[in-house]
Design a protein around this motif. Structure first.
Motif, mmCIF file in Angstrom:
data_model
loop_
_atom_site.group_PDB
_atom_site.id
_atom_site.type_symbol
_atom_site.label_atom_id
_atom_site.label_comp_id
_atom_site.label_asym_id
_atom_site.label_seq_id
_atom_site.Cartn_x
_atom_site.Cartn_y
_atom_site.Cartn_z
ATOM 1 N N LYS A 295 0.422 41.815 2.106
ATOM 2 C CA LYS A 295 -0.014 41.529 0.738
ATOM 3 C C LYS A 295 1.207 41.170 -0.101
ATOM 4 O O LYS A 295 1.693 41.970 -0.898
ATOM 5 C CB LYS A 295 -0.750 42.740 0.151
ATOM 6 C CG LYS A 295 -1.522 42.434 -1.136
ATOM 7 C CD LYS A 295 -2.241 43.670 -1.632
ATOM 8 C CE LYS A 295 -3.023 43.380 -2.894
ATOM 9 N NZ LYS A 295 -3.653 44.605 -3.458
ATOM 10 N N GLU A 298 1.263 38.843 -4.676
ATOM 11 C CA GLU A 298 1.418 39.375 -6.030
ATOM 12 C C GLU A 298 2.878 39.487 -6.418
ATOM 13 O O GLU A 298 3.255 39.173 -7.550
ATOM 14 C CB GLU A 298 0.699 40.714 -6.150
ATOM 15 C CG GLU A 298 -0.802 40.581 -6.021
ATOM 16 C CD GLU A 298 -1.548 41.891 -6.170
ATOM 17 O OE1 GLU A 298 -1.130 42.727 -7.010
ATOM 18 O OE2 GLU A 298 -2.548 42.097 -5.449
ATOM 19 N N TRP A 299 3.716 39.955 -5.496
ATOM 20 C CA TRP A 299 5.120 40.054 -5.880
ATOM 21 C C TRP A 299 5.837 38.720 -5.775
ATOM 22 O O TRP A 299 6.803 38.472 -6.510
ATOM 23 C CB TRP A 299 5.832 41.157 -5.131
ATOM 24 C CG TRP A 299 5.971 41.071 -3.644
ATOM 25 C CD1 TRP A 299 5.150 41.630 -2.719
ATOM 26 C CD2 TRP A 299 7.020 40.444 -2.895
ATOM 27 N NE1 TRP A 299 5.617 41.378 -1.448
ATOM 28 C CE2 TRP A 299 6.762 40.657 -1.532
ATOM 29 C CE3 TRP A 299 8.167 39.720 -3.258
ATOM 30 C CZ2 TRP A 299 7.585 40.174 -0.506
ATOM 31 C CZ3 TRP A 299 8.992 39.234 -2.242
ATOM 32 C CH2 TRP A 299 8.701 39.459 -0.893
ATOM 33 N N ASN A 302 4.189 36.768 -9.117
ATOM 34 C CA ASN A 302 4.031 37.386 -10.431
ATOM 35 C C ASN A 302 5.011 38.535 -10.640
ATOM 36 O O ASN A 302 4.671 39.569 -11.194
ATOM 37 C CB ASN A 302 2.592 37.893 -10.599
ATOM 38 C CG ASN A 302 2.259 38.182 -12.050
ATOM 39 O OD1 ASN A 302 2.863 37.638 -12.971
ATOM 40 N ND2 ASN A 302 1.275 39.046 -12.254
ATOM 41 N N THR A 303 6.257 38.334 -10.178
ATOM 42 C CA THR A 303 7.283 39.363 -10.311
ATOM 43 C C THR A 303 8.565 38.717 -10.806
ATOM 44 O O THR A 303 8.875 37.589 -10.417
ATOM 45 C CB THR A 303 7.557 40.033 -8.945
ATOM 46 O OG1 THR A 303 6.385 40.698 -8.507
ATOM 47 C CG2 THR A 303 8.680 41.059 -9.054
ATOM 48 N N GLN A 315 1.079 48.805 -6.613
ATOM 49 C CA GLN A 315 0.370 47.834 -5.770
ATOM 50 C C GLN A 315 -0.215 48.499 -4.528
ATOM 51 O O GLN A 315 -1.314 48.145 -4.088
ATOM 52 C CB GLN A 315 1.316 46.705 -5.374
ATOM 53 C CG GLN A 315 1.657 45.773 -6.528
ATOM 54 C CD GLN A 315 2.283 44.481 -6.044
ATOM 55 O OE1 GLN A 315 1.860 43.897 -5.048
ATOM 56 N NE2 GLN A 315 3.308 44.029 -6.742
ATOM 57 N N SER A 578 -4.610 34.581 -13.497
ATOM 58 C CA SER A 578 -5.157 35.398 -12.424
ATOM 59 C C SER A 578 -4.789 36.850 -12.695
ATOM 60 O O SER A 578 -3.639 37.136 -13.050
ATOM 61 C CB SER A 578 -4.584 34.967 -11.070
ATOM 62 O OG SER A 578 -4.715 35.977 -10.091
ATOM 63 N N GLU A 580 -4.135 39.129 -10.664
ATOM 64 C CA GLU A 580 -3.102 39.583 -9.734
ATOM 65 C C GLU A 580 -1.852 38.711 -9.757
ATOM 66 O O GLU A 580 -0.731 39.216 -9.663
ATOM 67 C CB GLU A 580 -3.643 39.606 -8.300
ATOM 68 C CG GLU A 580 -4.886 40.439 -8.093
ATOM 69 C CD GLU A 580 -6.170 39.652 -8.322
ATOM 70 O OE1 GLU A 580 -7.251 40.238 -8.158
ATOM 71 O OE2 GLU A 580 -6.081 38.452 -8.661
ATOM 72 N N LEU A 581 -2.034 37.395 -9.849
ATOM 73 C CA LEU A 581 -0.899 36.480 -9.713
ATOM 74 C C LEU A 581 -0.358 35.980 -11.045
ATOM 75 O O LEU A 581 0.608 35.217 -11.070
ATOM 76 C CB LEU A 581 -1.272 35.287 -8.827
ATOM 77 C CG LEU A 581 -1.787 35.609 -7.426
ATOM 78 C CD1 LEU A 581 -1.825 34.337 -6.565
ATOM 79 C CD2 LEU A 581 -0.931 36.663 -6.737
ATOM 80 N N TYR A 648 -7.255 34.768 -4.327
ATOM 81 C CA TYR A 648 -6.817 34.946 -5.711
ATOM 82 C C TYR A 648 -7.354 33.787 -6.536
ATOM 83 O O TYR A 648 -7.077 32.620 -6.247
ATOM 84 C CB TYR A 648 -5.293 35.001 -5.782
ATOM 85 C CG TYR A 648 -4.697 36.115 -4.954
ATOM 86 C CD1 TYR A 648 -4.625 37.415 -5.452
ATOM 87 C CD2 TYR A 648 -4.232 35.878 -3.658
ATOM 88 C CE1 TYR A 648 -4.084 38.444 -4.686
ATOM 89 C CE2 TYR A 648 -3.690 36.898 -2.888
ATOM 90 C CZ TYR A 648 -3.622 38.176 -3.408
ATOM 91 O OH TYR A 648 -3.098 39.186 -2.643
#
Length: 654
Positions: A295, A298-299, A302-303, A315, A578, A580-581, A648
């Motif tokens: 997974k 997300e990082w 969006n990090t 997470q 999004s 998550e993103l 996503y």
């Protein structure tokens, strides 16, 4: 790191890294090839083929014998007619692989699959003499990612009837003389030219000290500065083994035990499943055996580098397992990140998680081992002699990433125990030697007990035929001798560490290009060939990989429109988001369109898929050919990004 938004090149292209489910028994019908049937898969024997079905029921492998055929393409067509007579999808691309494992010829046939199908289809034709055996894969992306283990097991164990595997067991290892080192260096140099790798560094060690180290090529294309054995590279997931080494040191100190529940040590630790959470012991944090899927989106999307280390645990709490505990290999970077932060927290409980981990690694690992050039400090690593990352343009040309690419690489900083370290060939080889000496420093001091150091190599789940994953360390036994190693992959950086305990030899290789991935396993193979006088196979693997990469980029380029289709661009909203993103901004510049995520901005092309849907395809070399699918959410415009087991959705911002 090429982002895998869809299952692609499952067979052979990455076979050495595919995890395998536990084996039951070898199948050996007269005149038929042998292979190993994976545990939990249903087998059906037909006079024309053998069919294996995944436990989920949506993924199948067929092994089909074709008496004779004009070529690989014809053999695959004949196999489909025997297994699924109504299959009519034309081949997209046919690429050669080096002859191996008793086969005189191997060819992979790829098929175009629209993203919304969420499906992977591929075939491999194997020829022995005049006869062909075809392995066909047809299944869902989610199951293929989760059960890639079983696919790898069948593929790696498939051999002509009566063929005996190559083995180095019982052979006396040869010393790495200057002549053999020169042969290894020549191999690396030639492979770099074939694969378009601008720079690489490698080092060799025995139990007494470094035997040899060198740099080849340049730090950045178009600039004269050379790579040296002291050039800094991101080592990515090679950080994992050092993070678990920290845990081993803490076990020695009595701060924890391998069999202690993680929640006793860090009560905030949670997974998506309470049942799984309760089962996780310290030894399970980096075993890839808990059932949690990969997974990374997300990082990655969006990090930023200032995101807190505690985000790892946030997470994980929202990540549910997709397979049973201990059932299959599923690689999860967040779990490895949690392992490192747990170690830092136990060493320095009063400090912020990230700072505690950095200090613990410096004082308990880097400093004692004399690793003065290994760091999590990006500014320090990039202040002088550092190799710039490179990737492939959509036309397949090697290009430097520049600052934009490094922004994406910085997304790993909040998750650095899983892959955020920088090092050099001269520095990282000290860590390899420490592993080779089972916890002893160069001065003879036993810094980490052999018992706890070796505990990290105990097998948890298979990652191939006679290949096993431990705690951030992998052991391959398929050639009759143990090879302990781990790879590393971030954007534009590919690396590997390896040690051969029976020969008393260890090695490090670092590269500054995406296509450096295709050098790692052949480098290991070439080293073993030189030590054990093995069959000369490594060079053929590199040549086949170089040709495949070129062919794949050429084919993909034919299928996209750049500039993108004006009607598709006009239909886009100006901004999406999004949960998550994060945010996605759309900028239209004349005929061009730019997609801007938190960590990366890319021009986009368009691709009309076979099912009539439209995808925007990223063209930036960090994420080249990653698809973003056009969709609708009620009356709102939407875009979709997928990995193997997650979807996503970006909704239009009004």
């Amino acid at each position: 790191m090429r982002i895998s938004f869809a299952v692609a090149a499952i067979l052979l292209a990455g076979a050495s890294a595919l995890p395998a489910a536990p084996a039951l028994a070898a199948t050996a019908a007269p005149a038929r090839p042998t292979f190993t049937t994976p545990d939990a898969w249903t087998r059906r024997d037909d006079p024309k083929f053998v069919e294996l079905t995944a436990p989920e029921g949506d993924t199948r492998l067929a092994i089909v014998d074709v008496a004779s055929a004009a070529d690989a393409r014809a053999a695959v067509a004949a196999a489909w007619k025997l297994w699924k007579p109504d299959f009519a999808r034309p081949p997209k691309l046919v690429t050669l692989r080096a002859a191996r494992n008793g086969w005189d010829e191997r060819q992979v046939v790829d098929y175009e699959v629209s993203p919304n199908e969420k499906r992977g289809i591929q075939a491999v034709a194997f020829r022995a003499g005049t006869g062909w055996t075809v392995l066909i894969l047809d299944g869902s992306e989610a199951t293929l990612e989760k059960r890639g283990a079983a696919v790898g097991l069948v593929l790696q164990s498939l051999r002509p009837a009566g063929y005996a595997r190559e083995t180095f067991a019982g052979r006396t290892p040869l010393p790495m003389t200057p002549e053999r080192i020169a042969q290894l260096q020549a191999f690396v140099g030639e492979a770099m030219q074939q694969l378009g790798i601008p720079g690489a560094a490698f080092a060799l060690t025995d139990r007494k000290g470094t035997i040899y180290s060198t740099g080849l090529g340049v730090r950045e294309l178009g600039r004269p500065a050379k790579v040296s054995a002291d050039s800094e590279f991101m080592i990515a997931s090679n950080t994992k083994g050092m993070s678990t080494l920290l845990l081993a040191k803490l076990v020695d100190e009595g701060r924890l035990t391998w069999d202690q529940p993680v929640t006793q040590l860090y009560p905030a630790f949670k997974l998506g499943s309470a049942d799984t959470t309760s089962k996780v012991l310290v030894r399970h944090l980096v075993c890839a055996c808990t059932g949690l899927p990969r997974k990374d989106m997300e990082w990655l999307f969006n990090t930023n580098s200032a995101s807190p280390a505690s985000g790892t645990f946030t997470q994980l709490a929202a990540t549910a397992p997709t397979s049973g505990f201990g059932e299959v290999f599923q690689y999860n970077n967040l779990m490895a990140s949690a392992a490192g932060y747990l170690g830092g927290h136990l060493a320095y409980p009063g400090m912020e998680l990230g700072k505690a981990y950095d200090r613990a690694m410096e004082e308990k690992i880097f400093k004692p081992l004399g690793m003065t050039a290994t760091t999590f400090d990006y500014a320090k690593a990039m202040a002088g002699d550092w190799a710039r990352p490179h990737g492939d343009s959509i036309d397949g040309a090697t290009v430097a990433f520049g600052n934009a690419g490094m922004k994406l690489n910085r997304s790993v900083i909040p998750y650095r125990p899983a892959g955020g370290a920088w090092s050099t060939a001269n520095d990282l080889i000290k860590y390899v030697r420490f592993e080779l000496n089972e916890g002893r420093l160069d001065n003879g001091t036993q810094w980490v007990s052999a018992k706890n150091l070796l505990e990290r190599r105990a097998p948890f789940v298979p990652v191939g035929e006679d290949r096993f994953y431990g705690m951030g360390m992998q052991t391959d036994r398929d050639l009759g001798v143990d090879v302990v190693h781990h790879g590393g992959s971030m954007f534009g950086y590919k690396s590997d560490i390896m040690l051969v305990p029976s020969a008393g030899i260890g090695a490090v290789i670092l590269t500054n290009a995406e296509d450096g991935q295709s050098l790692l396993r052949p480098f290991m193979r070439r080293l073993l060939e030189l030590i054990y006088d093995g069959k000369p196979e490594a060079a053929g693997d590199v040549a086949a990989a170089a040709a495949r990469i070129k062919a794949e980029f050429a084919k993909e380029r034919q299928l996209i429109a750049l500039p993108p289709d004006p009607a598709a661009v006009a239909a886009l909203a100006g901004a999406y988001t999004s949960p998550e993103l994060g945010p996605l901004k759309i900028e239209k510049r004349g005929p061009d369109v730019l997609f801007s995520f938190t960590t990366v901005t890319s021009k986009a092309a368009t691709k009309k898929n076979d099912d009539g849907s439209i995808s925007f395809v990223m063209t930036d070399p960090t994420i080249a050919y990653a698809p973003v699918v056009v969709a609708k959410d009620g009356d709102r415009r939407a875009l979709i990004i997928r990995d193997g087991q997650h979807e996503y959705r970006f909704a239009e911002v009004r």
